[in-house]
Design a protein around this motif. Structure first.
Motif, mmCIF file in Angstrom:
data_model
loop_
_atom_site.group_PDB
_atom_site.id
_atom_site.type_symbol
_atom_site.label_atom_id
_atom_site.label_comp_id
_atom_site.label_asym_id
_atom_site.label_seq_id
_atom_site.Cartn_x
_atom_site.Cartn_y
_atom_site.Cartn_z
ATOM 1 N N MET A 59 -6.565 4.164 26.803
ATOM 2 C CA MET A 59 -6.730 4.302 25.296
ATOM 3 C C MET A 59 -6.479 3.574 24.067
ATOM 4 N N THR A 60 -5.615 4.084 24.197
ATOM 5 C CA THR A 60 -4.357 3.150 22.917
ATOM 6 C C THR A 60 -4.307 1.416 23.243
ATOM 7 N N PHE A 61 -3.662 0.986 24.025
ATOM 8 C CA PHE A 61 -3.444 -0.539 24.184
ATOM 9 C C PHE A 61 -4.737 -1.213 24.436
ATOM 10 N N VAL A 62 -5.767 -0.973 24.003
ATOM 11 C CA VAL A 62 -7.330 -1.161 23.901
ATOM 12 C C VAL A 62 -7.183 -1.540 22.762
ATOM 13 N N GLN A 63 -6.647 -0.368 22.096
ATOM 14 C CA GLN A 63 -7.006 -0.391 20.501
ATOM 15 C C GLN A 63 -6.292 -1.912 19.934
ATOM 16 N N ILE A 64 -5.304 -2.638 20.461
ATOM 17 C CA ILE A 64 -5.025 -3.865 20.442
ATOM 18 C C ILE A 64 -4.691 -4.940 21.135
ATOM 19 N N ALA A 65 -5.640 -5.433 21.917
ATOM 20 C CA ALA A 65 -5.875 -5.855 23.049
ATOM 21 C C ALA A 65 -7.409 -5.924 24.119
ATOM 22 N N GLN A 66 -7.919 -6.458 23.634
ATOM 23 C CA GLN A 66 -9.287 -6.526 24.286
ATOM 24 C C GLN A 66 -9.770 -7.406 25.449
ATOM 25 N N PRO A 67 -9.541 -6.509 27.004
ATOM 26 C CA PRO A 67 -9.118 -7.730 27.956
ATOM 27 C C PRO A 67 -10.613 -8.685 27.963
ATOM 28 N N THR A 68 -10.019 -9.350 28.965
ATOM 29 C CA THR A 68 -11.529 -10.770 28.550
ATOM 30 C C THR A 68 -12.247 -10.378 29.825
ATOM 31 N N ARG A 69 -13.287 -11.360 30.152
ATOM 32 C CA ARG A 69 -14.087 -11.031 31.631
ATOM 33 C C ARG A 69 -13.438 -11.229 32.791
ATOM 34 N N LEU A 70 -12.519 -11.809 32.809
ATOM 35 C CA LEU A 70 -12.199 -12.642 34.386
ATOM 36 C C LEU A 70 -10.665 -11.115 34.367
ATOM 37 N N GLU A 71 -10.119 -10.557 33.701
ATOM 38 C CA GLU A 71 -9.875 -9.307 33.647
ATOM 39 C C GLU A 71 -10.304 -8.102 33.663
ATOM 40 N N ARG A 72 -11.654 -7.903 33.150
ATOM 41 C CA ARG A 72 -12.705 -6.836 33.607
ATOM 42 C C ARG A 72 -12.635 -6.898 35.294
ATOM 43 N N THR A 73 -13.064 -7.916 35.660
ATOM 44 C CA THR A 73 -13.817 -8.690 37.180
ATOM 45 C C THR A 73 -11.742 -7.738 37.931
ATOM 46 N N ILE A 74 -10.905 -8.118 37.876
ATOM 47 C CA ILE A 74 -9.861 -8.055 38.368
ATOM 48 C C ILE A 74 -9.283 -6.601 38.284
ATOM 49 N N ILE A 75 -9.871 -6.043 36.652
ATOM 50 C CA ILE A 75 -9.859 -4.132 36.808
ATOM 51 C C ILE A 75 -10.532 -3.970 37.646
ATOM 52 N N LEU A 76 -11.501 -3.918 37.676
ATOM 53 C CA LEU A 76 -12.416 -3.441 39.287
ATOM 54 C C LEU A 76 -11.642 -3.294 40.848
#
Ligand SMILES: [Fe+2]
Ligand SMILES: [Fe+2]
Length: 209
Positions: free
Chosen positions: A95-112
């Motif tokens: 929750m802290t680092f998402v304030q620093i960097a927003q994940p890209t579309r590709l990164e969101r897919t990788i997260i899933l």
């Protein structure tokens, strides 16, 4: 917090002693290679994606220790609470680092996809080989300490911005109101070193029976 920051040895490395340790270390080194290839020096993005993974083992371990305590009708020695706390602490990193960097579309897919694979793999590993599971987390946390140290080096060298710390981080770690990203990374790194030590200790105590 301050005490732990001073007391924790950041360079601590657990030397593998058993074949299980060696499998754990090899697995982590392989994961590290993939992460290095994908993120390179994008430490903010690296933190966001990897913290979504880091918050899984504590929850799985807590769940399975809870079930074990029920099955054997015995005390958990505080492990359940501690593992759930670890998961929550990792989620706060996210929750802290998402304030620093927003994940890209590709990164969101990788997260899933990463969660689907890692959650299931870690669940079965913990069910049948909890010692190796804790050892893997211990080694993963060693790598997390290295990555956050490299993040600090980038900030100190002026290659990465050092914006004011997000409000959520100031509240969570009780940082000074004028704290910056650098202070947050130091606090997060101390958390990771703590997880490293506890997971190696848990693996040791499972090995000792
Ligand atoms: Fe973390
Ligand atoms: Fe951690």
């Amino acid at each position: 917090m301050t005490n732990r920051l001073q007391a924790t040895d950041l360079s601590l490395r657990h030397a593998p002693r058993t074949w299980g340790d060696r499998i754990a270390l090899r697995t982590v080194k392989l994961m590290r290679r993939f992460a290095d290839a994908f993120f390179s020096k994008r430490y903010g993005h690296r933190a966001v994606v990897l913290e979504t993974v880091a918050a899984v083992p504590g929850m799985v371990g807590g769940l399975l220790q809870h079930l074990k305590a029920l099955r054997h009708i015995r005390d958990d020695q505080g492990w359940i609470r501690e593992l759930l706390d670890e998961a929550e602490n990792e989620r706060m990193h996210l929750m802290t680092f998402v304030q620093i960097a927003q994940p890209t579309r590709l990164e969101r897919t990788i997260i899933l996809l990463g969660q689907a694979v890692f959650y299931n793999a870690y669940f079965w590993l913990y069910l049948f080989a909890p010692r190796i599971a804790h050892r893997i987390v211990g080694y993963l946390e060693e790598e997390a300490v290295v990555s956050y140290s490299q993040f600090l080096d980038e900030i100190d060298a002026g290659r990465t911005e050092n914006p004011p710390a997000p409000q959520i981080a100031i509240a969570y770690w009780h940082l000074a109101p004028e704290a910056r990203l650098r202070d947050v990374v130091i606090a997060v790194r101390a958390d990771e070193a703590g997880h490293r030590d506890r997971n190696h200790q848990m693996a040791d105590s499972l090995a000792a029976g």
